[in-house]
Motif scaffolding. Sequence first.
Motif, PDB file in Angstrom:
ATOM      1  N   SER A  69      -9.350   1.810  -1.466  1.00  0.00           N
ATOM      2  CA  SER A  69      -7.997   1.633  -0.918  1.00  0.00           C
ATOM      3  C   SER A  69      -7.312   0.430  -1.557  1.00  0.00           C
ATOM      4  O   SER A  69      -6.123   0.485  -1.907  1.00  0.00           O
ATOM      5  N   LEU A  70      -8.048  -0.650  -1.723  1.00  0.00           N
ATOM      6  CA  LEU A  70      -7.468  -1.866  -2.293  1.00  0.00           C
ATOM      7  C   LEU A  70      -7.061  -1.665  -3.757  1.00  0.00           C
ATOM      8  O   LEU A  70      -6.048  -2.209  -4.210  1.00  0.00           O
ATOM      9  N   LYS A  71      -7.834  -0.884  -4.486  1.00  0.00           N
ATOM     10  CA  LYS A  71      -7.472  -0.593  -5.878  1.00  0.00           C
ATOM     11  C   LYS A  71      -6.134   0.148  -5.954  1.00  0.00           C
ATOM     12  O   LYS A  71      -5.285  -0.155  -6.791  1.00  0.00           O
ATOM     13  N   LYS A  72      -5.951   1.138  -5.087  1.00  0.00           N
ATOM     14  CA  LYS A  72      -4.700   1.913  -5.070  1.00  0.00           C
ATOM     15  C   LYS A  72      -3.523   1.022  -4.680  1.00  0.00           C
ATOM     16  O   LYS A  72      -2.435   1.099  -5.265  1.00  0.00           O
ATOM     17  N   ILE A  73      -3.746   0.147  -3.672  1.00  0.00           N
ATOM     18  CA  ILE A  73      -2.695  -0.773  -3.228  1.00  0.00           C
ATOM     19  C   ILE A  73      -2.339  -1.740  -4.348  1.00  0.00           C
ATOM     20  O   ILE A  73      -1.159  -2.002  -4.620  1.00  0.00           O
ATOM     21  N   ASN A  74      -3.357  -2.261  -5.019  1.00  0.00           N
ATOM     22  CA  ASN A  74      -3.141  -3.221  -6.102  1.00  0.00           C
ATOM     23  C   ASN A  74      -2.340  -2.586  -7.235  1.00  0.00           C
ATOM     24  O   ASN A  74      -1.419  -3.203  -7.802  1.00  0.00           O
ATOM     25  N   SER A  75      -2.655  -1.344  -7.553  1.00  0.00           N
ATOM     26  CA  SER A  75      -1.940  -0.639  -8.610  1.00  0.00           C
ATOM     27  C   SER A  75      -0.461  -0.478  -8.247  1.00  0.00           C
ATOM     28  O   SER A  75       0.432  -0.676  -9.086  1.00  0.00           O
ATOM     29  N   LYS A  76      -0.200  -0.145  -6.991  1.00  0.00           N
ATOM     30  CA  LYS A  76       1.175   0.021  -6.518  1.00  0.00           C
ATOM     31  C   LYS A  76       1.941  -1.302  -6.569  1.00  0.00           C
ATOM     32  O   LYS A  76       3.112  -1.358  -6.981  1.00  0.00           O
ATOM     33  N   LEU A  77       1.282  -2.391  -6.202  1.00  0.00           N
ATOM     34  CA  LEU A  77       1.951  -3.696  -6.101  1.00  0.00           C
ATOM     35  C   LEU A  77       2.323  -4.283  -7.471  1.00  0.00           C
ATOM     36  O   LEU A  77       3.214  -5.126  -7.552  1.00  0.00           O
ATOM     37  N   GLN A  78       1.661  -3.846  -8.512  1.00  0.00           N
ATOM     38  CA  GLN A  78       1.953  -4.407  -9.833  1.00  0.00           C
ATOM     39  C   GLN A  78       3.374  -4.095 -10.300  1.00  0.00           C
ATOM     40  O   GLN A  78       3.934  -4.797 -11.130  1.00  0.00           O
ATOM     41  N   SER A  79       3.959  -3.032  -9.762  1.00  0.00           N
ATOM     42  CA  SER A  79       5.310  -2.640 -10.193  1.00  0.00           C
ATOM     43  C   SER A  79       6.384  -3.104  -9.210  1.00  0.00           C
ATOM     44  O   SER A  79       7.562  -2.796  -9.380  1.00  0.00           O
ATOM     45  N   ILE A  80       5.991  -3.852  -8.180  1.00  0.00           N
ATOM     46  CA  ILE A  80       6.943  -4.302  -7.156  1.00  0.00           C
ATOM     47  C   ILE A  80       7.204  -5.792  -7.340  1.00  0.00           C
ATOM     48  O   ILE A  80       6.269  -6.586  -7.490  1.00  0.00           O
ATOM     49  N   ARG A  81       8.473  -6.185  -7.306  1.00  0.00           N
ATOM     50  CA  ARG A  81       8.821  -7.590  -7.521  1.00  0.00           C
ATOM     51  C   ARG A  81       9.717  -8.167  -6.424  1.00  0.00           C
ATOM     52  O   ARG A  81      10.180  -9.290  -6.536  1.00  0.00           O
ATOM     53  N   LYS A  82       9.969  -7.391  -5.376  1.00  0.00           N
ATOM     54  CA  LYS A  82      10.805  -7.890  -4.276  1.00  0.00           C
ATOM     55  C   LYS A  82      10.154  -7.518  -2.943  1.00  0.00           C
ATOM     56  O   LYS A  82      10.483  -6.496  -2.341  1.00  0.00           O
ATOM     57  N   ILE A  83       9.228  -8.360  -2.519  1.00  0.00           N
ATOM     58  CA  ILE A  83       8.484  -8.090  -1.281  1.00  0.00           C
ATOM     59  C   ILE A  83       9.018  -8.970  -0.160  1.00  0.00           C
ATOM     60  O   ILE A  83       9.159 -10.180  -0.317  1.00  0.00           O
ATOM     61  N   LEU A  84       9.283  -8.335   0.967  1.00  0.00           N
ATOM     62  CA  LEU A  84       9.737  -9.034   2.170  1.00  0.00           C
ATOM     63  C   LEU A  84       8.646  -8.874   3.235  1.00  0.00           C
ATOM     64  O   LEU A  84       8.294  -7.747   3.597  1.00  0.00           O
ATOM     65  N   ILE A  85       8.103  -9.993   3.723  1.00  0.00           N
ATOM     66  CA  ILE A  85       7.107  -9.946   4.801  1.00  0.00           C
ATOM     67  C   ILE A  85       7.812 -10.323   6.097  1.00  0.00           C
ATOM     68  O   ILE A  85       8.444 -11.383   6.196  1.00  0.00           O
ATOM     69  N   VAL A  86       7.710  -9.438   7.111  1.00  0.00           N
ATOM     70  CA  VAL A  86       8.404  -9.638   8.392  1.00  0.00           C
ATOM     71  C   VAL A  86       7.384  -9.620   9.522  1.00  0.00           C
ATOM     72  O   VAL A  86       6.979  -8.553   9.982  1.00  0.00           O
ATOM     73  N   PRO A  87       6.950 -10.799  10.001  1.00  0.00           N
ATOM     74  CA  PRO A  87       6.043 -10.829  11.156  1.00  0.00           C
ATOM     75  C   PRO A  87       6.818 -10.568  12.445  1.00  0.00           C
ATOM     76  O   PRO A  87       7.900 -11.128  12.654  1.00  0.00           O
ATOM     77  N   GLY A  88       6.271  -9.715  13.299  1.00  0.00           N
ATOM     78  CA  GLY A  88       6.888  -9.477  14.604  1.00  0.00           C
ATOM     79  C   GLY A  88       6.362 -10.449  15.644  1.00  0.00           C
ATOM     80  O   GLY A  88       5.639 -11.399  15.337  1.00  0.00           O
ATOM     81  N   GLN A  89       6.729 -10.197  16.887  1.00  0.00           N
ATOM     82  CA  GLN A  89       6.331 -11.093  17.977  1.00  0.00           C
ATOM     83  C   GLN A  89       4.817 -11.202  18.074  1.00  0.00           C
ATOM     84  O   GLN A  89       4.092 -10.208  18.019  1.00  0.00           O
ATOM     85  N   GLN A  90       4.333 -12.433  18.209  1.00  0.00           N
ATOM     86  CA  GLN A  90       2.903 -12.690  18.359  1.00  0.00           C
ATOM     87  C   GLN A  90       2.683 -14.136  18.786  1.00  0.00           C
ATOM     88  O   GLN A  90       3.609 -14.939  18.791  1.00  0.00           O
ATOM     89  N   LYS A  91       1.452 -14.445  19.143  1.00  0.00           N
ATOM     90  CA  LYS A  91       1.095 -15.809  19.491  1.00  0.00           C
ATOM     91  C   LYS A  91       0.945 -16.641  18.211  1.00  0.00           C
ATOM     92  O   LYS A  91       0.701 -16.089  17.144  1.00  0.00           O
ATOM     93  N   PRO A  92       1.079 -17.959  18.325  1.00  0.00           N
ATOM     94  CA  PRO A  92       0.884 -18.794  17.131  1.00  0.00           C
ATOM     95  C   PRO A  92      -0.505 -18.603  16.537  1.00  0.00           C
ATOM     96  O   PRO A  92      -1.484 -18.426  17.267  1.00  0.00           O
ATOM     97  N   ASP A  93      -0.591 -18.626  15.216  1.00  0.00           N
ATOM     98  CA  ASP A  93      -1.867 -18.502  14.518  1.00  0.00           C
ATOM     99  C   ASP A  93      -1.792 -19.393  13.283  1.00  0.00           C
ATOM    100  O   ASP A  93      -1.138 -19.047  12.295  1.00  0.00           O
ATOM    101  N   GLU A  94      -2.456 -20.524  13.341  1.00  0.00           N
ATOM    102  CA  GLU A  94      -2.353 -21.523  12.271  1.00  0.00           C
ATOM    103  C   GLU A  94      -2.842 -20.976  10.936  1.00  0.00           C
ATOM    104  O   GLU A  94      -2.230 -21.236   9.887  1.00  0.00           O
ATOM    105  N   LYS A  95      -3.925 -20.210  10.942  1.00  0.00           N
ATOM    106  CA  LYS A  95      -4.474 -19.696   9.692  1.00  0.00           C
ATOM    107  C   LYS A  95      -3.534 -18.692   9.031  1.00  0.00           C
ATOM    108  O   LYS A  95      -3.316 -18.724   7.812  1.00  0.00           O
TER     109      LYS A  95
END
Length: 562
Positions: A203-229
Motif C-alpha cells: 500500500s505504501l509503495k502505491k501511495i508513494n508513487s502517487k505522491l511523487q506527481s503531487i506538489r500542492k498538498i493541503l493537510i486539514v486536521p479536524g476536531q481532536q484533543k491536543p497531541d504534542e507528537k
Amino acid sequence: MIIQSILELVAICAKKGVKNVILSPGSRCAPLTLAFARHPEIHTRTISDERSAAFIALGMAQQLNQPVALVCTSGSAALNYYPAIAEAFFQQIPLLVLTADRPPEWIDQWDGQTIFQQEVYGKHIKKSFQFPDSFGDKEQSWYAARMVNEAINTANHFPKGPVHINIPLREPFYPSENESFDFPEHPYQTEISKGTLHLGEESLKKINSKLQSIRKILIVPGQQKPDEKIGELLKSLSKSKKAIIVTDTISNLQSEESINFHDHWIGNQGVAKELEPDLILSFGKSIISKSLKLFLRNSKAEHWHIQENAEAKDTFQSLRKILACSPMFFLNWLNSNLPVQDETYYNSWRGLENSLLENLDDILDQSQFGEYKALHQVLKYVPNLSKVHVANSMAVRYVNFLGKREQEIICNRGTSGIDGSSSTAVGCTFTTKLPVTLITGDLAFFYDRNAFWHNYSMANLRIILLNNHAGGIFRLIEGPANQPELQEYFETKQKLNAKSLANEFGFTYFSAKNEAELDFALKEFYDSGVHPKILEIESQSPLNAEILKSIKEKVKSILPSA
C-alpha cells in the motif's frame, strides 16, 4: 432486596475504569443509585436535571478519555439525555448510559413514568442492550455480566462513543434494614487487546508513487484533543515545505507553522485560485469553517482521510482513499517520503497568513468596542493552562477568527447545538484543578442555566458571557438578516443579564459595557477564589454586525492578491 447482578454491574464498572458516575434522583433507579454510591472505588455526583447531567458527564468523559456512567429513573428522564448522547456519538466520547425501566409486562399499560425505552436512542448510540428482567437462572446472571463487559468495551473501542443499557427493575427498590452490599471481588471480565494500525509495504509503495506527481498538498486536521507528537510532525512537514497545514481552533494543533487565519480570506475569489490544492489529506472530526468546506468542495481536489477503523466522511465530496492507520503512523511516513512541494503555492498561503499576523491586532485595536474586540482583549488574559470551552454560534467563530491559541479548545461540534455548553464546561471542572474558561453567548448561557444547579465546587470556573441580548449570528447570515421577521423570530431578543443568576448561585460577578470597564474587570478576573466568576460583556447585536462587516472590509484591503 438488592439484586446481585446490579452489584456485579457496579463491580465490573470499577474494575474496567468507570470510576465516575452522574446520578439523577428517582425511585426506579434506586438499586443502581445505592450500589454506585456505596462502592468504595467509585465517585458519584447527583445532578437533578437529566439534560444537564448528561452534558456534565460528557464534559468529564471528554477530559478523562474513559466512560462516565449516567443513571436515571424510567420515563421521560431517559429522553432528556438524548441531546448529550447525540453529541457524544458524533464527537466519539465514551458514555455508559444506564436507564432504569418498568418490567416489560407494564410497558404501554398506562403505568406511571413509562415509555418505550429499548433502543430509545436509535442511531445515535454505538450499541444498545436490554438487561434481564429476572434472575431465576444462573445463565441470566452470566448474560448480564457479559453484557456489561461488552458495553464498556464497545464504548472504549475506536471510535469511542456512548452505549446504552436499559435495566428493567421490579419492586422492592430499596434494601432491607442491615442488608449488606457484597460486591464481588473478582467480577466477570472480558478485555480487548489493542494493536497499532499501520499500512502494509505494498500500500505504501502505491501511495508513494502517487505522491511523487503531487506538489500542492493541503493537510486539514479536524476536531481532536491536543497531541504534542502529532503537532511536531505537522510543524516538521510545514517547515520543510512538504505540505500546507490548515487548522481550525478546535483541531488543537495550531502552531506558528500552520495556517490559522484562513477564515479571513478563504472565500475571497481574488485569492482562491492560487490556493487550490491537488490533494486534501485529513484526519480527526469536523472543522468549523463553512468557507473552508466550500472552498475544498469547489476545488475538486482528491481527498484522502486517515482513520483507524477505515470509516470516513465525504465532507469535501471528493473522497478517493481511506487510509486505515493511525495519523501518527502516516504523518511519520510522510515526513520521510514526501517531496518538497510547489514553492509558489506554499508562499501564497504563507503570504496571506503573514498579512493577518502583521495587521489584525491593529485593525481590532482601531475598531469600535463590541464582542469581537472584547474577546480579542479577553483572550490575552486567559491562562495558557486553562481549558477553554467555547459555545456554538458566534463564540466559537470569534475564537477561530482570532488565530493561534495555546490553550486546549473544547466545543460541542458533534451536533453544534447551544444546549449543553455550560454543563459540558462544568463537567470539565470536575476533572481538573486547572482553570476552566467558558466563552459563551447569552442564548446558550441562559438556556443551560441548570448547569450550575448542584452542590459541587467549581471554584476554577471562569465564564465570559457575550450578552448582545439576541441571537446575534442571525444578523450575519444573509437569509434571516434580510427578513422583516428578523428580530422577533430569528434573533429572539431578550432583556436578561447574569447578575441575578450570579447572586442565586453565589458566583462572583463582573460586568463591562466598554473598553475601560473590561480592562478593569480583567485585572482580577483570573485571581484565585472560592467561587466561580462571571464576566458579562454587554453589547448590541446590530452594532456587532456592523463591526464584523467593517473588520472584514479592512482585512480584504490588506490581502496581497485581493
